[in-house]
Write an enzyme that holds these catalytic residues in place. Structure first.
Site, PDB file in Angstrom:
ATOM      1  N   SER A 159       0.985  -1.367   0.032  1.00 11.36           N
ATOM      2  CA  SER A 159       0.037   0.012   0.045  1.00 11.36           C
ATOM      3  C   SER A 159       1.003   1.324   0.042  1.00 11.36           C
ATOM      4  CB  SER A 159      -0.887   0.036   1.157  1.00 11.36           C
ATOM      5  OG  SER A 159      -1.913   0.753   0.979  1.00 11.36           O
ATOM      6  N   ASP A 317      -8.327  -7.021  -4.522  1.00 12.99           N
ATOM      7  CA  ASP A 317      -7.992  -5.936  -4.050  1.00 12.99           C
ATOM      8  C   ASP A 317      -8.890  -4.795  -5.021  1.00 12.99           C
ATOM      9  OD1 ASP A 317      -7.046  -3.120  -3.110  1.00 12.99           O
ATOM     10  OD2 ASP A 317      -4.846  -3.901  -3.151  1.00 12.99           O
ATOM     11  N   HIS A 346      -7.470  -6.160  -0.188  1.00 15.43           N
ATOM     12  CA  HIS A 346      -6.327  -5.261  -0.137  1.00 15.43           C
ATOM     13  C   HIS A 346      -5.479  -5.597   1.166  1.00 15.43           C
ATOM     14  CE1 HIS A 346      -3.611  -1.807  -0.165  1.00 15.43           C
ATOM     15  NE2 HIS A 346      -3.945  -1.400   1.067  1.00 15.43           N
TER      16      HIS A 346
HETATM   17  N1  LIG Z   1      -4.972  -1.935   6.870  1.00 13.88           N
HETATM   18  C1  LIG Z   1      -3.673  -1.283   6.636  1.00 13.88           C
HETATM   19  C2  LIG Z   1      -3.481  -0.956   5.172  1.00 13.88           C
HETATM   20  C3  LIG Z   1      -4.095   0.284   4.789  1.00 13.88           C
HETATM   21  O1  LIG Z   1      -3.536   0.279   3.444  1.00 13.88           O
HETATM   22  C4  LIG Z   1      -3.585  -0.176   7.385  1.00 13.88           C
HETATM   23  O2  LIG Z   1      -4.515   0.251   8.344  1.00 13.88           O
HETATM   24  O3  LIG Z   1      -2.298   0.649   7.518  1.00 13.88           O
END
Ligand SMILES: N[C@@H](CCO)C(=O)O
Ligand SMILES: CC(=O)SCCNC(=O)CCNC(=O)[C@H](O)C(C)(C)COP(=O)(O)OP(=O)(O)OC[C@H]1O[C@@H](n2cnc3c(N)ncnc32)[C@H](O)[C@@H]1OP(=O)(O)O
Length: 367
Positions: A159, A317, A346
């Site tokens: 991410s 995703d 994701h």
């Molecule tokens: N769930 C993760 C991924 C977000 O892209 C976070 O809270 O950082």
């Protein structure tokens, strides 16, 4: 470089036990703003080899922190990537010197809007300079120099962590042998920006937010932002299998579904550990992500990446669909693509370790 950095980790280890350093130099943001005395929280696992070439930089996502692994402290709290960092795992501290730092603008030890401005003795709040992904990487470079790292074996992250990996390859090509961007694109899409804007609006519409000058967190706004975000991190199938139409309890003659209860719980869990202004800053930083900016567009920027690249996508995703990862793999000079099959969507990069371990391990061994 060491001369320029005053190390303070022995003085200010906080309750989370992060190591810290203070950058006495003026840090220049992409916006042109300047700030002295930026603090960086970080952790390392393993030992740097004599020629300084076995380093792996782990970059975290939106609400993560520097505690990627509990390797140094197995009885402490779990690290968010314990599944792939550890002995005989893909990122093995017996082989590699693994570094993870909290990025600029966050609220887990590195300077950001929730930090105290020494010249006013008040929190920066919205007076903290705007942060971009490139700023995050430039600040990490000071840490890498301070640690004596000469060559980076790989930069890896999911991410927003993957966005930093891409920028590492572009900003410091001479230093970075390979990158492993996971579940991200070469630029933030209109879809992802739109979803971030709804989350920011929820925070800023909360009267407690008070233009960023809150005494207590805008709890409802931040919780609502997390609830919406959770819907983009998981999948329809995952929620169907997990919650279906199960009812937790009947409130005022209406069902309170398990899925509602879960989302409310996730909202509360985030407000207990995260700062609302940091959330605004970081989501804006994600929206700034466009590796093609000032580089004649995305394809040109990708074409110029010389780091060997393993791009990992997740088939379900909905936030960063796999066409975005395929675009990266197809346009860098030496790119490979690996797809994780998952019901989770994701967030699979934080969950599907059985699939990620062999893919990452094989890639690193092939370098
Ligand atoms: N769930 C993760 C991924 C977000 O892209 C976070 O809270 O950082
Ligand atoms: C300094 C720091 O603490 S940083 C924290 C580290 N976090 C990060 O790095 C961010 C990345 N991590 C994540 O996003 C997540 O931790 C993930 C993706 C790895 C896993 O997500 P989780 O929220 O732990 O898992 P999941 O979606 O299964 O939710 C489980 C929680 O929901 C609760 N829950 C499940 N169903 C329900 C329900 N119907 N109603 C209410 N609560 C529910 C569980 O009791 C559990 O609670 P707990 O977290 O207090 O144990």
């Amino acid at each position: 470089m060491k001369d320029k950095i005053k190390v303070i980790h022995d003085l200010f280890k906080d309750e989370n036990n992060y190591q810290k350093f203070l950058l006495e130099d003026e840090f220049i943001f992409e916006s042109g703003d300047k700030l002295k005395n930026i603090t960086v929280a970080y952790e390392t696992y393993g030992k740097l080899n004599e020629d300084g070439t076995n380093a792996i930089i782990v970059c975290h996502a939106l609400t993560g922190d520097a505690h990627a692994s509990s390797f140094n402290n197995p009885d402490g709290r779990d690290g968010w990537w314990d599944g792939i960092i550890g002995e005989d795992k893909a990122l093995d501290p017996k082989k590699y010197f693994i570094v993870c730092s909290n990025f600029l603008g966050s609220c887990y030890g590195t300077s950001g809007p929730a930090s105290i401005n020494n010249s006013t003795n008040q929190k920066f709040n919205l007076s903290f300079p705007k942060v971009t992904v490139r700023d995050m990487v430039h600040l990490q470079k000071y840490l890498i120099d301070y640690l004596g790292i000469q060559k980076i074996k790989t930069v890896i992250g999911g991410s927003l962590g993957g966005m930093q990996a891409l920028e590492w390859a572009l900003l410091y090509p001479e230093l970075v042998e390979s990158i492993i961007p996971i579940a991200c694109g070469a630029k933030h899409s209109a879809w992802a920006i739109g979803l971030n804007e709804i989350q920011r609006k929820a925070i800023m519409d909360d009267p407690h937010w008070n233009n960023g000058n809150y005494y207590s967190q805008p709890l409802n706004g931040l919780a609502t932002a997390r609830m919406l975000a959770m819907m983009t991190y998981r999948t329809n199938m995952n929620f169907e299998n997990r919650f279906g139409r199960s009812v937790k309890e009947i409130i005022e003659k209406k069902p309170f579904y398990e899925v509602e209860s879960y989302l409310h719980y996730q909202g509360k869990k985030l407000v207990a550990r995260f700062d609302a202004n940091a959330y605004l800053y970081i989501t804006h930083a994600m929206d700034s992500h466009d590796i093609g900016k000032d580089r004649n567009g995305v394809v040109n920027a990708l074409n110029s990446i010389i780091a060997i690249t393993l791009v990992i996508g997740i088939d379900t995703d909905i936030l960063y669909p796999t066409n975005e990862q395929k675009e990266i793999a197809e346009n860098v000079a030496n790119g490979r693509y690996h797809e994780i099959k998952s019901v989770y969507g994701h967030d699979a990069f934080l969950i599907e370790f059985e699939q990620m371990n062999p893919a990452i391990k094989n890639f690193l061994e092939s370098l």
